[in-house]
Write a protein that holds these residues in place. Structure first.
Motif, short mmCIF file in Angstrom:
data_model
loop_
_atom_site.label_atom_id
_atom_site.label_comp_id
_atom_site.label_asym_id
_atom_site.label_seq_id
_atom_site.Cartn_x
_atom_site.Cartn_y
_atom_site.Cartn_z
N VAL A 23 -38.18 74.26 -3.81
CA VAL A 23 -36.37 74.10 -4.08
C VAL A 23 -35.74 74.81 -3.20
CG1 VAL A 23 -34.63 74.22 -5.81
CG2 VAL A 23 -36.96 73.60 -6.65
N ALA A 24 -35.03 74.22 -2.26
CA ALA A 24 -34.30 74.66 -1.30
C ALA A 24 -33.68 75.97 -1.83
CB ALA A 24 -33.53 73.85 -0.36
N GLY A 25 -33.51 77.20 -1.31
CA GLY A 25 -32.73 78.26 -1.97
C GLY A 25 -31.37 78.51 -1.13
N GLN A 26 -30.60 79.16 -1.75
CA GLN A 26 -29.24 79.23 -0.94
C GLN A 26 -29.41 80.56 0.17
OE1 GLN A 26 -26.47 77.81 -1.32
NE2 GLN A 26 -27.47 76.39 -2.98
N ALA A 27 -28.74 80.48 0.94
CA ALA A 27 -28.82 81.66 2.03
C ALA A 27 -27.38 81.89 2.70
CB ALA A 27 -29.72 81.08 3.14
N THR A 28 -27.38 83.11 3.18
CA THR A 28 -26.04 83.37 4.02
C THR A 28 -26.32 83.34 5.65
OG1 THR A 28 -25.52 84.87 2.18
CG2 THR A 28 -24.30 85.33 4.05
N VAL A 29 -25.50 82.96 6.19
CA VAL A 29 -25.68 82.82 7.60
C VAL A 29 -24.98 83.87 8.20
CG1 VAL A 29 -25.04 81.64 9.78
CG2 VAL A 29 -25.71 80.21 7.62
N GLU A 30 -25.58 85.06 8.63
CA GLU A 30 -25.03 86.15 9.25
C GLU A 30 -24.40 85.95 10.79
OE1 GLU A 30 -26.03 90.86 9.00
OE2 GLU A 30 -27.80 89.68 9.79
N ILE A 31 -25.45 85.40 11.63
CA ILE A 31 -25.14 85.34 12.93
C ILE A 31 -25.51 83.86 13.47
CG2 ILE A 31 -25.74 85.95 15.11
CD1 ILE A 31 -26.30 88.96 14.06
N VAL A 32 -24.50 83.19 14.11
CA VAL A 32 -24.82 81.97 14.95
C VAL A 32 -24.34 82.28 16.22
CG1 VAL A 32 -24.62 79.73 15.31
CG2 VAL A 32 -24.56 80.55 13.07
N LEU A 33 -25.21 82.37 17.31
CA LEU A 33 -24.67 83.02 18.72
C LEU A 33 -25.34 81.82 19.74
CD1 LEU A 33 -23.79 84.66 20.94
CD2 LEU A 33 -26.10 86.02 20.80
N VAL A 34 -24.44 81.27 20.64
CA VAL A 34 -24.78 80.40 21.49
C VAL A 34 -24.61 80.75 22.73
CG1 VAL A 34 -24.31 78.11 22.52
CG2 VAL A 34 -24.28 78.35 19.86
N GLU A 35 -25.75 81.07 23.67
CA GLU A 35 -25.91 81.90 25.03
C GLU A 35 -25.66 80.56 25.76
OE1 GLU A 35 -28.00 85.62 25.58
OE2 GLU A 35 -28.80 85.22 23.74
N GLY A 45 -26.17 75.00 32.25
CA GLY A 45 -26.01 74.01 31.12
C GLY A 45 -27.09 74.22 29.93
N TYR A 46 -28.15 74.79 30.14
CA TYR A 46 -29.03 75.02 29.06
C TYR A 46 -28.69 76.08 28.26
CZ TYR A 46 -33.82 73.66 28.08
OH TYR A 46 -34.82 73.12 27.08
N VAL A 47 -28.86 75.93 27.02
CA VAL A 47 -28.30 76.84 25.93
C VAL A 47 -29.41 77.41 25.01
CG1 VAL A 47 -26.92 76.77 23.90
CG2 VAL A 47 -26.13 75.56 25.69
N LYS A 48 -29.17 78.76 24.76
CA LYS A 48 -30.22 79.48 23.85
C LYS A 48 -29.42 79.69 22.64
CE LYS A 48 -32.77 83.60 22.86
NZ LYS A 48 -33.09 84.97 23.78
N VAL A 49 -30.12 79.19 21.41
CA VAL A 49 -29.26 79.23 20.31
C VAL A 49 -30.09 80.44 19.44
CG1 VAL A 49 -28.44 78.30 18.03
CG2 VAL A 49 -28.35 77.12 20.10
N THR A 50 -29.23 81.58 18.78
CA THR A 50 -29.92 82.42 17.83
C THR A 50 -29.26 82.33 16.52
OG1 THR A 50 -30.43 83.89 19.81
CG2 THR A 50 -30.54 85.04 17.68
N THR A 58 -20.40 82.07 17.76
CA THR A 58 -20.05 82.86 18.84
C THR A 58 -20.65 82.14 20.18
OG1 THR A 58 -19.85 84.77 17.32
CG2 THR A 58 -20.16 85.09 19.69
N VAL A 59 -19.93 81.99 21.04
CA VAL A 59 -20.34 81.45 22.27
C VAL A 59 -20.06 82.57 23.30
CG1 VAL A 59 -19.75 79.65 24.11
CG2 VAL A 59 -19.31 79.06 21.60
N LYS A 60 -21.14 82.77 24.16
CA LYS A 60 -21.20 83.82 25.32
C LYS A 60 -21.61 82.74 26.32
CE LYS A 60 -23.67 87.74 26.84
NZ LYS A 60 -24.70 88.54 26.92
N LEU A 61 -20.33 82.54 27.36
CA LEU A 61 -20.56 81.85 28.53
C LEU A 61 -21.20 82.72 29.70
CD1 LEU A 61 -16.98 80.46 28.21
CD2 LEU A 61 -18.83 79.27 27.68
N PRO A 62 -21.36 81.95 30.73
CA PRO A 62 -21.99 82.64 31.98
C PRO A 62 -20.92 83.63 32.69
CG PRO A 62 -22.27 80.27 32.29
CD PRO A 62 -21.45 80.53 30.89
N ALA A 63 -21.49 84.67 33.20
CA ALA A 63 -20.67 85.60 33.72
C ALA A 63 -19.62 84.99 34.81
CB ALA A 63 -21.45 86.89 34.42
N GLY A 64 -18.39 85.11 34.78
CA GLY A 64 -17.36 84.84 35.72
C GLY A 64 -16.79 83.30 35.27
#
Length: 329
Positions: A17-29, A34-39, A121-127
């Motif tokens: 049975v799918a349990g409840q969960a709390t999402v603490e962090i969603v980070l998109v680097e 243009g490639y993206v890493k998701v944590t 939270t979106v982290k864009l490339p430097a500059g």
């Protein structure tokens, strides 16, 4: 290893049975390519056996699911969600993956767009220079932006690569002078000099600033009729497109009939005014234009059109970096 074996036994012998969960962090680097890493960091509820976690984006690769100790957990990908099989002792789930489906590029403009039920939270490339945002961010620091839940986009431009100018080449010449003395004795001296080539003028001496280039002037004059024709055609096409865009003659019901239908559905005055505005624009309009015309905040407008879409009155879709609203009769 014991945790992994226990998880397998739970999958086989216990009803999941799918349990409840709390999402603490969603980070998109976001990388420059243009490639993206998701944590994603998720805190499962107590006694959860299976935890459903939404996935941000499609065509994901390099998927990794670990517990708080860095040990791998069993998981299963189900379309746009991820089922993680956790143990009772698991207190934190860390999910990482890569995707290229969140970004697109038009010319020099990059666009990151997604739909997610949690803040991201979106982290864009430097500059990177942010050009446009779909909504007011929760926080913004340097190249990191935290956006609210929902359909969001971040438009940005990357700085142009810098190039190092090449040094000006120099030429070294060696000359020899031989001089004769009255007594017929000869002496030689060698000297080294460094010279930089001087630019030479290629302007003919017969050309003066007062003499115009008659050939260029004649060429421009010969193009004037063509330029005028292009301008006339362009203005006519623009006028036709504007008329077609704002016209409502192709809509299946009149404005009064449409208003009576909306009032019979028990909609609020704000919802009725928003739908009538879309009607007046020919049945479709930018969500931002509706919001500005009626003075509605972005979040309120997004929630309102979400309700209207669920009731089957409108269709909300993305064109480029804009959200559009289209009536459904």
């Amino acid at each position: 290893m014991r945790k992994l074996a226990a998880a397998v036994l739970l999958m086989v012998f216990l009803p999941l049975v799918a349990g409840q969960a709390t999402v603490e962090i969603v980070l998109v680097e976001v990388y420059e390519s243009g490639y993206v890493k998701v944590t994603q960091v998720v805190l499962p509820s107590e006694y959860s056996v299976a935890v459903e976690v939404p996935v941000l984006g499609g065509n994901i690769t390099g998927l990794s699911v670990l517990d708080e100790s860095g040990d791998p957990l069993l998981f299963e990908v189900n379309g746009s969600s991820l089922t993680v099989y956790a143990l009772n002792s698991t207190t934190k789930i860390r999910i990482t993956y890569f995707t290229a489906s969140l970004t697109s590029k038009e010319g020099e403009l990059w666009n990151l767009s997604y739909s997610f039920p949690y803040p991201v939270t979106v982290k864009l490339p430097a500059g990177a220079v942010v050009v446009d945002l779909s909504d007011l961010p929760f926080t913004i620091t340097a190249n990191t932006i935290t956006m609210p839940p929902g359909n969001q986009y971040v438009s940005y431009i990357l700085p142009a690569p810098t190039s190092t100018p090449e040094p000006t080449p120099t030429t070294t010449t060696t000359t020899s002078d031989t001089q004769s003395t009255p007594t017929n004795t000869t002496s030689s001296s060698t000297s080294s000099t460094t010279s930089t080539p001087q630019p030479t003028s290629t302007t003919p001496e017969s050309t003066t600033p007062e003499s115009p280039d008659t050939s260029s002037t004649a060429g421009i004059k010969s193009l004037l009729p063509l330029i005028g024709l292009i301008a006339i055609v362009g203005v006519s096409a623009l006028a036709y497109w504007s008329k077609k865009k704002t016209g409502t003659g192709d809509l299946p019901v009149s404005r009064d009939e449409f208003r009576e239908k909306l009032e019979s559905l028990g909609l609020t005055e704000g919802e009725i005014n928003a739908l009538l505005y879309v009607y007046d624009q020919g049945g479709r309009a930018k969500q931002a234009d509706v919001r500005k015309a009626l003075g509605i905040p972005k979040t309120t407008a997004w929630r309102m059109f979400k309700r209207l879409e669920e009731n089957g009155l409108v269709k909300v879709y993305k064109r480029g970096k804009e959200n559009w609203v289209e009536l459904k009769f």
